[in-house]
Design a protein around this motif. Structure first.
Motif, PDB file in Angstrom:
ATOM      1  N   THR A  60       0.838  -1.203   0.000  1.00  0.00           N
ATOM      2  CA  THR A  60       0.000   0.000   0.000  1.00  0.00           C
ATOM      3  C   THR A  60       0.873   1.253   0.000  1.00  0.00           C
ATOM      4  O   THR A  60       2.041   1.212   0.417  1.00  0.00           O
ATOM      5  CB  THR A  60      -0.915   0.034   1.232  1.00  0.00           C
ATOM      6  OG1 THR A  60      -0.106   0.145   2.414  1.00  0.00           O
ATOM      7  CG2 THR A  60      -1.768  -1.226   1.322  1.00  0.00           C
ATOM      8  N   ASN A  61       0.311   2.358  -0.446  1.00  0.00           N
ATOM      9  CA  ASN A  61       1.048   3.618  -0.414  1.00  0.00           C
ATOM     10  C   ASN A  61       1.410   4.007   1.015  1.00  0.00           C
ATOM     11  O   ASN A  61       2.491   4.532   1.274  1.00  0.00           O
ATOM     12  CB  ASN A  61       0.216   4.727  -1.062  1.00  0.00           C
ATOM     13  CG  ASN A  61       0.056   4.528  -2.563  1.00  0.00           C
ATOM     14  OD1 ASN A  61       0.926   3.940  -3.203  1.00  0.00           O
ATOM     15  ND2 ASN A  61      -1.045   5.010  -3.116  1.00  0.00           N
ATOM     16  N   GLU A  62       0.476   3.734   1.938  1.00  0.00           N
ATOM     17  CA  GLU A  62       0.729   4.065   3.347  1.00  0.00           C
ATOM     18  C   GLU A  62       1.886   3.233   3.886  1.00  0.00           C
ATOM     19  O   GLU A  62       2.741   3.733   4.634  1.00  0.00           O
ATOM     20  CB  GLU A  62      -0.533   3.828   4.182  1.00  0.00           C
ATOM     21  CG  GLU A  62      -1.685   4.764   3.864  1.00  0.00           C
ATOM     22  CD  GLU A  62      -2.529   4.300   2.694  1.00  0.00           C
ATOM     23  OE1 GLU A  62      -3.585   4.919   2.456  1.00  0.00           O
ATOM     24  OE2 GLU A  62      -2.155   3.305   2.019  1.00  0.00           O
ATOM     25  N   GLY A  63       1.915   1.950   3.518  1.00  0.00           N
ATOM     26  CA  GLY A  63       2.998   1.091   3.982  1.00  0.00           C
ATOM     27  C   GLY A  63       4.346   1.553   3.469  1.00  0.00           C
ATOM     28  O   GLY A  63       5.337   1.605   4.213  1.00  0.00           O
ATOM     29  N   GLU A  90       9.564   4.489   4.257  1.00  0.00           N
ATOM     30  CA  GLU A  90      10.406   5.614   3.850  1.00  0.00           C
ATOM     31  C   GLU A  90      10.724   6.529   5.028  1.00  0.00           C
ATOM     32  O   GLU A  90      11.862   7.005   5.166  1.00  0.00           O
ATOM     33  CB  GLU A  90       9.719   6.392   2.738  1.00  0.00           C
ATOM     34  CG  GLU A  90       9.698   5.654   1.399  1.00  0.00           C
ATOM     35  CD  GLU A  90       8.901   6.391   0.339  1.00  0.00           C
ATOM     36  OE1 GLU A  90       9.135   6.128  -0.858  1.00  0.00           O
ATOM     37  OE2 GLU A  90       8.032   7.231   0.701  1.00  0.00           O
ATOM     38  N   LYS A  91       9.748   6.753   5.885  1.00  0.00           N
ATOM     39  CA  LYS A  91      10.001   7.587   7.067  1.00  0.00           C
ATOM     40  C   LYS A  91      10.973   6.899   8.017  1.00  0.00           C
ATOM     41  O   LYS A  91      11.862   7.555   8.587  1.00  0.00           O
ATOM     42  CB  LYS A  91       8.687   7.890   7.783  1.00  0.00           C
ATOM     43  CG  LYS A  91       7.823   8.940   7.085  1.00  0.00           C
ATOM     44  CD  LYS A  91       6.671   9.385   7.978  1.00  0.00           C
ATOM     45  CE  LYS A  91       5.894  10.528   7.361  1.00  0.00           C
ATOM     46  NZ  LYS A  91       4.835  11.055   8.269  1.00  0.00           N
ATOM     47  N   LYS A 114      15.314   7.524   9.478  1.00  0.00           N
ATOM     48  CA  LYS A 114      15.735   7.520  10.880  1.00  0.00           C
ATOM     49  C   LYS A 114      16.524   6.261  11.236  1.00  0.00           C
ATOM     50  O   LYS A 114      16.748   5.979  12.415  1.00  0.00           O
ATOM     51  CB  LYS A 114      14.498   7.607  11.788  1.00  0.00           C
ATOM     52  CG  LYS A 114      13.678   8.891  11.650  1.00  0.00           C
ATOM     53  CD  LYS A 114      12.403   8.806  12.477  1.00  0.00           C
ATOM     54  CE  LYS A 114      11.592  10.095  12.432  1.00  0.00           C
ATOM     55  NZ  LYS A 114      12.251  11.172  13.215  1.00  0.00           N
ATOM     56  N   SER A 115      16.920   5.482  10.234  1.00  0.00           N
ATOM     57  CA  SER A 115      17.586   4.201  10.474  1.00  0.00           C
ATOM     58  C   SER A 115      18.999   4.206   9.904  1.00  0.00           C
ATOM     59  O   SER A 115      19.334   4.995   9.010  1.00  0.00           O
ATOM     60  CB  SER A 115      16.781   3.052   9.852  1.00  0.00           C
ATOM     61  OG  SER A 115      15.495   2.953  10.432  1.00  0.00           O
ATOM     62  N   LEU A 132       6.675   8.310  14.690  1.00  0.00           N
ATOM     63  CA  LEU A 132       6.846   8.863  13.348  1.00  0.00           C
ATOM     64  C   LEU A 132       5.911  10.040  13.085  1.00  0.00           C
ATOM     65  O   LEU A 132       5.968  10.658  12.018  1.00  0.00           O
ATOM     66  CB  LEU A 132       6.603   7.775  12.293  1.00  0.00           C
ATOM     67  CG  LEU A 132       7.657   6.669  12.192  1.00  0.00           C
ATOM     68  CD1 LEU A 132       7.215   5.612  11.183  1.00  0.00           C
ATOM     69  CD2 LEU A 132       9.027   7.226  11.811  1.00  0.00           C
ATOM     70  N   GLY A 133       5.012  10.347  14.050  1.00  0.00           N
ATOM     71  CA  GLY A 133       4.144  11.510  13.923  1.00  0.00           C
ATOM     72  C   GLY A 133       2.716  11.213  13.521  1.00  0.00           C
ATOM     73  O   GLY A 133       1.929  12.146  13.307  1.00  0.00           O
TER      74      GLY A 133
END
Length: 396
Positions: A77-80, A85-86, A90-91, A380-381
């Motif tokens: 999914t786009n959300e996944g 990506e976020k 941070k990784s 992640l907000g």
């Protein structure tokens, strides 16, 4: 001062089964933060590989997944994709063991992710690697053991080819992944840049041929299956005692002389057929018959005491029950216990890594699927309403 060796390192782990999870567990033992990513409901097949189970958790899953957080997300999914990506930004490391090309089809290939985070270490584990004519084939440990030559040298002429009792190519590849990731992190501290690591089970298994592979490359001779005997050293094999089985590993001529005295046959060490290792290899069958007859006269415990007094490498062939009770392993903390929120105390094999200033630590039980999803997404907000909606839509 750091309390663990990899404190402050975050690893995004998209792997499942054994090679990748074993790698990330080792890095987690060393203090890295591991975020284990699965599809909603849990997609690591080992969660269901049983019996045996500890309650509802498979023993297989428990062996490679401690010291991790669990995030469930639908990568299709786009959300996944957005969540990954976020997290990538941070990784320090992303680890995957999808088939070649899958990450690119998901929009999560190395070229894209390094634009988001140029410092990223991107480690790919596949069956055959990301180049070459086999790159699109799936790879499983058993298949790799067969193709790599490992099975051709395991077993004896009567048994035929045999696999090892554990998924050794998965374990080896997991260890190589650990080495590669830590090397890339060290290099990044100097260059300031990340890089991609392309590992395959096939390459890792072939690398494990070591001296047998070297013997073949030097001579061109196909090695025989020697069972529990050594290709280049004699006696270095199993023997039957009066009450069990044991291993004698004579590594040099001095040790062989001591062994002959223990056996009450000092003249064997002076016998022209056996006085040097090269001669013993040439006359392997003849010497083995002589030694086996002598070893049958006493119990294993007797030979153990005699060999250890003379510093001759010796080991009884122990059952796992005997291994579990071995005082040496308890002194080394190789069996540990971890509280699990649903299944009580869970016993696991510990880490062999003993670092004096930054010791490994058991910080978290092998997580339930999605156990930490909400906390990770909040960090992640994402707000509670969004998280709840995505859960209903099975996007997380």
């Amino acid at each position: 001062m750091l309390s663990t060796a990899l404190e402050g390192i975050r690893i995004l782990d998209l792997t499942r089964v054994l090679a990748g999870p074993y790698c990330s567990m080792i890095l987690g033992d060393l203090g890295a933060e591991i975020i284990k990513v699965e599809a909603p409901g849990g997609s690591d097949e080992t969660r269901t590989w049983g019996p045996p189970f500890k309650g509802n958790v498979s023993a297989y899953y428990l062996c490679a997944n401690r010291n991790k957080k669990s995030l469930t997300v639908n990568l299709k999914t786009n959300e996944g994709k957005e969540i990954i990506e976020k997290l990538v930004q941070k990784s320090d490391v992303i680890l995957n063991n999808f088939k070649t090309g899958t990450m690119e089809r998901l929009g999560l290939g190395y070229d894209h992710l390094k634009e988001l985070n140029p410092d990223l270490i991107y480690c790919s584990i596949t069956g055959f690697g990301e180049s070459g004519p086999y790159r699109h084939l799936p790879g499983y440990d058993f298949i790799i053991q067969a193709m790599s030559g490992l099975m051709s040298i395991t077993g004896d002429e009567q048994s035929g080819p045999q696999k090892l009792g554990v998924a050794i190519t998965d374990i080896l590849t997991g260890l190589y992944a650990c080495i590669g990731i830590q090397a890339a992190l060290l290099e990044r501290s100097l260059s300031g840049e990340g890089q991609k690591i392309d590992l395959s089970l096939y390459d890792s298994a072939v690398s494990a041929l070591v001296n047998i592979g070297s013997n073949f490359l030097v001579t061109g001779n196909t090695p025989a299956r020697l069972g529990n005997s050594h290709a280049n050293i004699v006696p270095y094999q199993t023997f039957q005692s009066k009450d069990g089985e044991m291993v004698i590993a004579v590594g040099n001529d001095r040790q062989f002389t001591h062994l002959c005295h223990i056996l009450g046959q000092p003249s064997l060490a002076r016998d022209g057929r056996f006085s040097t290792n090269a001669q013993r290899v040439e006359n392997r069958d003849e010497l083995t018959k002589i030694l086996q007859k002598l070893f049958l006269t006493k119990e294993t415990a007797y030979w153990k005491e005699q060999c250890r007094q003379k510093q001759i490498p010796f080991g009884p062939i122990q059952s796992l029950e005997e291994v579990r009770k071995d005082p040496q392993l308890h002194a080394r903390r190789m069996f540990i216990s971890c509280p699990h929120p649903k299944e009580g105390q869970v016993e696991m094999i510990g880490s062999p890594l003993n670092l004096s200033r930054t010791p490994v630590a058991l910080q978290h039980h092998p997580p339930e699927a999605g156990e930490h999803t909400e906390g990770i997404l909040r960090d992640l907000g994402y707000d509670e309403k969004t998280i709840h909606q995505w859960r209903l839509q099975k996007k997380i």
